[in-house]
Design an enzyme around this catalytic site. Structure first.
Site, mmCIF file in Angstrom:
data_model
loop_
_atom_site.group_PDB
_atom_site.id
_atom_site.type_symbol
_atom_site.label_atom_id
_atom_site.label_comp_id
_atom_site.label_asym_id
_atom_site.label_seq_id
_atom_site.Cartn_x
_atom_site.Cartn_y
_atom_site.Cartn_z
ATOM 1 N N ASP A 36 50.168 43.937 40.124
ATOM 2 C CA ASP A 36 50.147 42.878 38.941
ATOM 3 C C ASP A 36 51.827 42.638 38.847
ATOM 4 O OD1 ASP A 36 47.368 43.141 37.112
ATOM 5 O OD2 ASP A 36 47.773 44.786 38.626
ATOM 6 N N GLU A 59 50.347 37.276 32.047
ATOM 7 C CA GLU A 59 49.835 38.122 31.285
ATOM 8 C C GLU A 59 50.646 39.244 31.194
ATOM 9 O OE1 GLU A 59 46.209 39.396 33.288
ATOM 10 O OE2 GLU A 59 45.687 40.849 31.597
ATOM 11 N N ASP A 111 48.151 34.575 36.043
ATOM 12 C CA ASP A 111 47.537 35.842 35.676
ATOM 13 C C ASP A 111 47.743 36.453 37.266
ATOM 14 O OD1 ASP A 111 46.112 38.222 35.617
ATOM 15 O OD2 ASP A 111 44.306 37.301 34.824
ATOM 16 N N ILE A 113 47.255 39.221 38.596
ATOM 17 C CA ILE A 113 46.207 39.514 39.455
ATOM 18 C C ILE A 113 45.055 39.589 38.401
ATOM 19 C CG2 ILE A 113 44.929 41.745 40.141
ATOM 20 C CD1 ILE A 113 47.091 42.632 41.632
ATOM 21 N N ASP A 114 44.109 38.495 38.434
ATOM 22 C CA ASP A 114 42.857 38.426 37.698
ATOM 23 C C ASP A 114 41.740 39.135 38.256
ATOM 24 O OD1 ASP A 114 41.182 37.488 35.800
ATOM 25 O OD2 ASP A 114 40.538 35.614 37.290
ATOM 26 N N THR A 116 41.828 42.887 37.610
ATOM 27 C CA THR A 116 42.698 44.013 38.166
ATOM 28 C C THR A 116 41.461 45.134 38.594
ATOM 29 O OG1 THR A 116 44.307 43.416 37.034
ATOM 30 C CG2 THR A 116 44.251 45.746 37.709
ATOM 31 N N HIS A 200 31.840 41.957 30.120
ATOM 32 C CA HIS A 200 32.984 40.869 29.842
ATOM 33 C C HIS A 200 31.848 39.549 29.504
ATOM 34 C CE1 HIS A 200 36.569 42.443 32.460
ATOM 35 N NE2 HIS A 200 36.305 43.037 31.290
ATOM 36 N N LYS A 227 35.072 33.330 41.262
ATOM 37 C CA LYS A 227 33.818 32.722 41.033
ATOM 38 C C LYS A 227 34.039 31.056 41.007
ATOM 39 C CE LYS A 227 33.717 35.517 37.387
ATOM 40 N NZ LYS A 227 34.671 36.732 37.589
ATOM 41 N N ASP A 256 43.212 32.972 32.675
ATOM 42 C CA ASP A 256 41.907 33.512 33.247
ATOM 43 C C ASP A 256 41.178 32.442 33.548
ATOM 44 O OD1 ASP A 256 42.052 36.228 33.282
ATOM 45 O OD2 ASP A 256 41.142 36.581 31.265
#
Ligand code: AMP
Ligand code: MG
Length: 317
Positions: A36, A59, A111, A113-114, A116, A200, A227, A256
Protein backbone atom coordinates in the site's frame (compact mmCIF):
# COMPACT_ATOMS: atom_id res chain seq x y z
CA UNK A 1 -1.08 5.13 -16.57
CA UNK A 2 2.57 4.12 -16.43
CA UNK A 3 2.66 5.01 -12.71
CA UNK A 4 -0.23 2.60 -12.02
CA UNK A 5 1.56 0.03 -14.14
CA UNK A 6 4.74 0.36 -12.03
CA UNK A 7 2.70 0.31 -8.82
CA UNK A 8 1.07 -2.93 -10.02
CA UNK A 9 4.50 -4.46 -10.56
CA UNK A 10 5.57 -3.41 -7.08
CA UNK A 11 2.43 -4.96 -5.56
CA UNK A 12 3.01 -8.21 -7.44
CA UNK A 13 6.58 -8.35 -6.19
CA UNK A 14 5.51 -7.72 -2.57
CA UNK A 15 2.77 -10.35 -2.87
CA UNK A 16 5.38 -12.86 -4.06
CA UNK A 17 7.86 -12.29 -1.23
CA UNK A 18 5.54 -11.07 1.51
CA UNK A 19 6.63 -11.71 5.11
CA UNK A 20 4.38 -11.49 8.16
CA UNK A 21 5.77 -8.14 9.35
CA UNK A 22 4.92 -6.55 5.97
CA UNK A 23 1.33 -5.98 7.16
CA UNK A 24 0.25 -3.84 10.12
CA UNK A 25 -3.11 -2.81 11.54
CA UNK A 26 -4.41 0.77 11.25
CA UNK A 27 -6.31 2.57 14.00
CA UNK A 28 -9.64 1.42 12.45
CA UNK A 29 -8.25 -2.16 12.61
CA UNK A 30 -8.07 -2.46 8.83
CA UNK A 31 -4.78 -3.83 7.43
CA UNK A 32 -2.14 -1.86 5.53
CA UNK A 33 0.95 -3.35 3.91
CA UNK A 34 4.36 -2.51 2.50
CA UNK A 35 2.67 -2.62 -0.93
CA UNK A 36 0.00 0.00 0.00
CA UNK A 37 2.75 2.45 1.01
CA UNK A 38 5.00 1.59 -1.92
CA UNK A 39 2.20 1.91 -4.48
CA UNK A 40 1.09 5.26 -3.03
CA UNK A 41 4.69 6.58 -3.03
CA UNK A 42 5.23 5.67 -6.70
CA UNK A 43 1.94 7.09 -7.95
CA UNK A 44 2.11 10.32 -5.89
CA UNK A 45 5.69 10.88 -7.07
CA UNK A 46 4.64 10.50 -10.72
CA UNK A 47 1.64 12.84 -10.37
CA UNK A 48 3.80 15.35 -8.47
CA UNK A 49 6.28 15.35 -11.32
CA UNK A 50 3.76 15.57 -14.17
CA UNK A 51 1.29 17.96 -12.46
CA UNK A 52 3.18 19.77 -9.66
CA UNK A 53 0.18 21.98 -8.84
CA UNK A 54 -2.30 19.12 -8.50
CA UNK A 55 -3.83 17.98 -5.23
CA UNK A 56 -3.93 14.26 -4.37
CA UNK A 57 -6.42 12.75 -1.93
CA UNK A 58 -5.12 9.28 -1.15
CA UNK A 59 -5.97 6.65 1.43
CA UNK A 60 -2.66 6.28 3.27
CA UNK A 61 -0.21 8.57 5.10
CA UNK A 62 3.33 7.92 6.31
CA UNK A 63 2.68 7.99 10.07
CA UNK A 64 2.74 4.22 10.59
CA UNK A 65 6.02 4.09 8.66
CA UNK A 66 7.63 6.85 10.70
CA UNK A 67 6.84 4.78 13.81
CA UNK A 68 8.15 1.50 12.40
CA UNK A 69 11.74 1.63 11.03
CA UNK A 70 11.65 -2.00 9.86
CA UNK A 71 8.53 -1.37 7.76
CA UNK A 72 10.03 1.90 6.51
CA UNK A 73 13.12 0.10 5.31
CA UNK A 74 11.09 -2.54 3.47
CA UNK A 75 8.98 0.12 1.73
CA UNK A 76 12.02 2.16 0.71
CA UNK A 77 13.64 -0.99 -0.69
CA UNK A 78 10.68 -1.72 -2.96
CA UNK A 79 10.23 1.90 -4.02
CA UNK A 80 13.96 1.94 -4.89
CA UNK A 81 13.43 -0.95 -7.28
CA UNK A 82 10.47 0.56 -9.13
CA UNK A 83 10.94 4.35 -8.97
CA UNK A 84 12.72 6.32 -11.69
CA UNK A 85 15.10 7.86 -9.10
CA UNK A 86 16.54 6.30 -5.92
CA UNK A 87 14.83 8.00 -2.97
CA UNK A 88 15.86 8.45 0.65
CA UNK A 89 13.57 7.24 3.43
CA UNK A 90 12.38 10.80 4.03
CA UNK A 91 11.69 11.29 0.32
CA UNK A 92 9.50 8.18 0.30
CA UNK A 93 7.51 9.60 3.24
CA UNK A 94 7.19 12.94 1.42
CA UNK A 95 5.89 11.22 -1.70
CA UNK A 96 3.33 9.26 0.36
CA UNK A 97 2.22 12.42 2.17
CA UNK A 98 1.58 14.24 -1.11
CA UNK A 99 -1.61 12.17 -0.86
CA UNK A 100 -2.84 14.19 2.14
CA UNK A 101 -4.61 16.86 0.06
CA UNK A 102 -8.14 18.18 0.42
CA UNK A 103 -11.05 17.62 -1.94
CA UNK A 104 -11.48 20.72 -4.12
CA UNK A 105 -12.08 21.92 -7.68
CA UNK A 106 -9.46 19.67 -9.28
CA UNK A 107 -7.86 16.71 -7.54
CA UNK A 108 -6.71 13.13 -7.96
CA UNK A 109 -8.00 10.41 -5.68
CA UNK A 110 -5.96 7.27 -5.10
CA UNK A 111 -6.44 3.94 -3.42
CA UNK A 112 -2.95 2.43 -3.63
CA UNK A 113 -4.38 -1.02 -2.85
CA UNK A 114 -8.13 -1.35 -2.87
CA UNK A 115 -9.05 -4.66 -1.28
CA UNK A 116 -6.01 -5.04 0.99
CA UNK A 117 -7.71 -8.05 2.60
CA UNK A 118 -7.87 -9.72 -0.84
CA UNK A 119 -4.22 -8.82 -1.44
CA UNK A 120 -3.26 -10.51 1.85
CA UNK A 121 -5.23 -13.63 0.89
CA UNK A 122 -3.44 -13.76 -2.48
CA UNK A 123 -6.74 -12.94 -4.21
CA UNK A 124 -8.01 -9.90 -6.06
CA UNK A 125 -7.14 -6.27 -5.36
CA UNK A 126 -6.92 -3.10 -7.43
CA UNK A 127 -4.83 0.03 -7.69
CA UNK A 128 -7.34 2.81 -8.30
CA UNK A 129 -6.59 6.33 -9.52
CA UNK A 130 -9.07 8.97 -10.71
CA UNK A 131 -8.99 12.63 -11.68
CA UNK A 132 -11.96 14.71 -10.54
CA UNK A 133 -12.66 18.21 -11.87
CA UNK A 134 -15.61 20.27 -10.61
CA UNK A 135 -17.12 17.16 -9.06
CA UNK A 136 -16.97 15.15 -12.29
CA UNK A 137 -14.69 12.13 -12.73
CA UNK A 138 -12.68 12.85 -15.89
CA UNK A 139 -10.23 9.97 -15.91
CA UNK A 140 -9.97 6.61 -14.18
CA UNK A 141 -7.24 3.99 -14.15
CA UNK A 142 -7.72 0.62 -12.45
CA UNK A 143 -4.83 -1.79 -12.20
CA UNK A 144 -5.92 -5.34 -11.33
CA UNK A 145 -2.76 -7.48 -11.19
CA UNK A 146 -4.50 -10.77 -10.33
CA UNK A 147 -7.59 -10.42 -12.50
CA UNK A 148 -7.76 -13.05 -15.28
CA UNK A 149 -8.22 -11.50 -18.71
CA UNK A 150 -11.31 -13.74 -19.05
CA UNK A 151 -13.02 -14.83 -15.83
CA UNK A 152 -14.40 -18.09 -17.16
CA UNK A 153 -11.16 -19.24 -18.78
CA UNK A 154 -8.88 -20.99 -16.28
CA UNK A 155 -5.99 -20.69 -18.78
CA UNK A 156 -6.41 -16.92 -19.17
CA UNK A 157 -3.44 -14.70 -18.38
CA UNK A 158 -3.79 -12.62 -15.22
CA UNK A 159 -3.30 -8.87 -14.94
CA UNK A 160 -5.57 -6.20 -16.44
CA UNK A 161 -5.45 -2.43 -16.62
CA UNK A 162 -8.70 -0.53 -17.24
CA UNK A 163 -8.44 3.05 -18.50
CA UNK A 164 -11.42 5.35 -19.01
CA UNK A 165 -11.47 8.94 -20.14
CA UNK A 166 -14.68 10.99 -20.13
CA UNK A 167 -16.44 10.73 -23.52
CA UNK A 168 -13.65 8.56 -24.93
CA UNK A 169 -14.69 5.08 -23.82
CA UNK A 170 -13.04 2.42 -21.67
CA UNK A 171 -10.02 0.41 -22.73
CA UNK A 172 -8.63 -2.76 -21.21
CA UNK A 173 -4.94 -3.63 -21.53
CA UNK A 174 -3.20 -6.77 -20.35
CA UNK A 175 -0.59 -5.93 -17.71
CA UNK A 176 1.98 -7.85 -19.73
CA UNK A 177 1.86 -5.11 -22.30
CA UNK A 178 -0.05 -6.20 -25.41
CA UNK A 179 -2.59 -4.09 -27.33
CA UNK A 180 -5.53 -2.42 -25.65
CA UNK A 181 -9.13 -3.24 -26.55
CA UNK A 182 -12.25 -1.16 -26.18
CA UNK A 183 -14.67 -2.84 -23.77
CA UNK A 184 -18.45 -2.63 -23.37
CA UNK A 185 -21.06 -3.71 -20.89
CA UNK A 186 -23.35 -6.59 -21.88
CA UNK A 187 -27.10 -6.08 -22.23
CA UNK A 188 -27.66 -9.69 -21.17
CA UNK A 189 -28.84 -10.40 -17.65
CA UNK A 190 -26.29 -12.48 -15.87
CA UNK A 191 -24.33 -12.47 -12.68
CA UNK A 192 -24.09 -9.99 -9.81
CA UNK A 193 -20.67 -8.88 -8.61
CA UNK A 194 -20.25 -8.16 -4.90
CA UNK A 195 -17.65 -7.96 -2.11
CA UNK A 196 -15.98 -10.99 -0.59
CA UNK A 197 -16.06 -9.39 2.86
CA UNK A 198 -19.52 -10.04 4.32
CA UNK A 199 -19.31 -6.96 6.59
CA UNK A 200 -18.83 -4.55 3.64
CA UNK A 201 -22.33 -5.00 2.23
CA UNK A 202 -25.53 -7.00 2.69
CA UNK A 203 -24.96 -10.28 0.87
CA UNK A 204 -28.27 -11.88 2.01
CA UNK A 205 -30.37 -9.07 0.60
CA UNK A 206 -28.30 -9.09 -2.59
CA UNK A 207 -29.24 -12.77 -3.03
CA UNK A 208 -32.94 -12.00 -2.58
CA UNK A 209 -32.77 -9.20 -5.13
CA UNK A 210 -30.89 -11.39 -7.61
CA UNK A 211 -33.69 -13.92 -7.33
CA UNK A 212 -36.32 -11.22 -7.91
CA UNK A 213 -34.69 -10.18 -11.19
CA UNK A 214 -34.29 -13.79 -12.32
CA UNK A 215 -30.54 -14.20 -11.81
CA UNK A 216 -29.78 -17.80 -10.90
CA UNK A 217 -26.01 -17.95 -11.46
CA UNK A 218 -23.94 -17.50 -8.29
CA UNK A 219 -22.47 -14.04 -7.68
CA UNK A 220 -18.91 -13.10 -8.60
CA UNK A 221 -17.31 -12.32 -5.24
CA UNK A 222 -14.23 -10.17 -5.59
CA UNK A 223 -12.21 -7.75 -3.46
CA UNK A 224 -11.60 -4.20 -4.64
CA UNK A 225 -12.73 -2.36 -7.76
CA UNK A 226 -12.06 -5.22 -10.17
CA UNK A 227 -15.85 -5.64 -9.75
CA UNK A 228 -16.35 -2.51 -11.85
CA UNK A 229 -13.96 -3.96 -14.44
CA UNK A 230 -15.85 -7.24 -14.82
CA UNK A 231 -19.12 -5.31 -15.17
CA UNK A 232 -17.57 -2.96 -17.75
CA UNK A 233 -16.37 -5.89 -19.90
CA UNK A 234 -19.72 -7.66 -19.75
CA UNK A 235 -18.98 -10.57 -17.41
CA UNK A 236 -21.39 -9.31 -14.75
CA UNK A 237 -24.49 -7.20 -15.27
CA UNK A 238 -24.61 -5.66 -11.78
CA UNK A 239 -22.23 -4.59 -9.01
CA UNK A 240 -24.31 -4.09 -5.89
CA UNK A 241 -23.21 -2.81 -2.47
CA UNK A 242 -26.14 -2.41 -0.10
CA UNK A 243 -25.08 -1.01 3.29
CA UNK A 244 -24.51 -3.74 5.84
CA UNK A 245 -27.32 -3.69 8.46
CA UNK A 246 -24.64 -3.59 11.20
CA UNK A 247 -23.10 -0.37 9.77
CA UNK A 248 -26.04 1.53 8.24
CA UNK A 249 -24.25 4.86 8.66
CA UNK A 250 -21.11 3.76 6.80
CA UNK A 251 -20.31 6.20 4.01
CA UNK A 252 -18.19 5.09 1.07
CA UNK A 253 -14.70 6.55 0.48
CA UNK A 254 -14.22 8.47 -2.78
CA UNK A 255 -11.11 6.46 -3.74
CA UNK A 256 -13.08 3.21 -3.49
CA UNK A 257 -15.41 4.21 -6.36
CA UNK A 258 -14.28 7.16 -8.52
CA UNK A 259 -12.06 5.18 -10.93
CA UNK A 260 -14.47 2.24 -11.07
CA UNK A 261 -17.43 4.50 -11.77
CA UNK A 262 -15.95 6.05 -14.92
CA UNK A 263 -14.69 2.64 -16.11
CA UNK A 264 -18.31 1.42 -16.07
CA UNK A 265 -19.93 4.62 -17.37
CA UNK A 266 -17.59 4.88 -20.36
CA UNK A 267 -18.29 1.22 -21.16
CA UNK A 268 -22.01 2.07 -21.39
CA UNK A 269 -23.16 1.31 -17.84
CA UNK A 270 -24.84 3.34 -15.09
CA UNK A 271 -23.56 3.99 -11.55
CA UNK A 272 -25.55 5.54 -8.69
CA UNK A 273 -25.96 4.91 -4.99
CA UNK A 274 -28.59 2.41 -3.82
CA UNK A 275 -31.21 5.18 -3.66
CA UNK A 276 -30.59 6.14 -7.30
CA UNK A 277 -28.68 9.34 -6.39
CA UNK A 278 -25.66 10.41 -8.42
CA UNK A 279 -22.38 9.77 -6.59
CA UNK A 280 -21.14 13.04 -5.10
CA UNK A 281 -17.33 13.23 -4.95
CA UNK A 282 -17.26 16.87 -3.86
CA UNK A 283 -18.07 16.50 -0.14
CA UNK A 284 -14.74 15.27 1.21
CA UNK A 285 -12.94 11.98 1.64
CA UNK A 286 -16.25 10.18 2.12
CA UNK A 287 -19.41 10.42 0.05
CA UNK A 288 -21.52 11.76 2.89
CA UNK A 289 -24.56 12.29 0.65
CA UNK A 290 -24.74 8.73 -0.68
CA UNK A 291 -25.57 5.25 0.61
CA UNK A 292 -23.98 2.15 -0.90
CA UNK A 293 -23.47 1.59 -4.63
CA UNK A 294 -25.50 0.27 -7.54
CA UNK A 295 -23.64 -0.15 -10.83
CA UNK A 296 -25.37 -1.90 -13.73
CA UNK A 297 -25.42 -2.40 -17.47
CA UNK A 298 -28.03 0.37 -17.51
CA UNK A 299 -30.86 -1.86 -18.68
CA UNK A 300 -31.37 -3.39 -15.23
CA UNK A 301 -30.96 -0.15 -13.28
CA UNK A 302 -34.63 0.96 -12.88
CA UNK A 303 -35.81 -2.53 -11.94
CA UNK A 304 -33.04 -2.95 -9.38
CA UNK A 305 -33.69 0.45 -7.79
CA UNK A 306 -37.30 -0.59 -7.42
CA UNK A 307 -36.36 -3.91 -5.82
CA UNK A 308 -33.98 -2.11 -3.45
CA UNK A 309 -36.53 0.48 -2.36
CA UNK A 310 -39.09 -2.22 -1.64
CA UNK A 311 -36.50 -4.13 0.47
CA UNK A 312 -35.14 -1.16 2.36
CA UNK A 313 -36.55 -0.49 5.83
CA UNK A 314 -36.01 3.24 5.08
CA UNK A 315 -38.63 3.01 2.34
CA UNK A 316 -41.28 2.28 4.96
CA UNK A 317 -40.60 5.47 6.92
P1 AMP B 1 -14.44 -4.43 -1.16
O1 AMP B 1 -13.20 -5.18 -1.46
O2 AMP B 1 -15.28 -4.14 -2.36
O3 AMP B 1 -15.21 -4.98 -0.01
O4 AMP B 1 -13.98 -2.97 -0.74
C1 AMP B 1 -12.96 -2.73 0.16
C2 AMP B 1 -13.28 -1.42 0.82
O5 AMP B 1 -14.40 -1.56 1.67
C3 AMP B 1 -12.20 -0.91 1.72
O6 AMP B 1 -11.31 -0.13 0.98
C4 AMP B 1 -12.95 -0.10 2.76
O7 AMP B 1 -12.77 1.27 2.52
C5 AMP B 1 -14.41 -0.46 2.53
N1 AMP B 1 -15.17 -0.76 3.76
C6 AMP B 1 -14.71 -0.94 5.01
N2 AMP B 1 -15.75 -1.13 5.88
C7 AMP B 1 -16.88 -1.07 5.14
C8 AMP B 1 -18.29 -1.18 5.47
N3 AMP B 1 -18.73 -1.40 6.71
N4 AMP B 1 -19.18 -1.03 4.46
C9 AMP B 1 -18.76 -0.81 3.18
N5 AMP B 1 -17.45 -0.70 2.82
C10 AMP B 1 -16.52 -0.84 3.79
MG1 MG C 1 -10.14 0.68 -0.67
Amino acid sequence: MSAVFRAAQLCQQVQTDMVQTDAVEKADRSPVTVADFGSQALICQAIGEAFPEDVIVAEEDSQALQENPQLMQRVTGYVDSFAAAIPSTQTVCDWIDRGGGEVGERFWTLDPIDGTKGFLRGDQYAIALALIVNGEVKLGVLGCPNLPQKLDDPQAQRGCLFVAERDKGTQMLPLDGQDSERIHISEATHRFAESVESTHSDLDTHAQIAQQVGIIDPPIRMDGQGKYGVLARGEASVYIRLPNPATPDYRECIWDHAAGMIVVEEAGGVVTDVDGQALDFSQGRRMTGNRGILATNGKLHPQLLECISSQSPLAVD
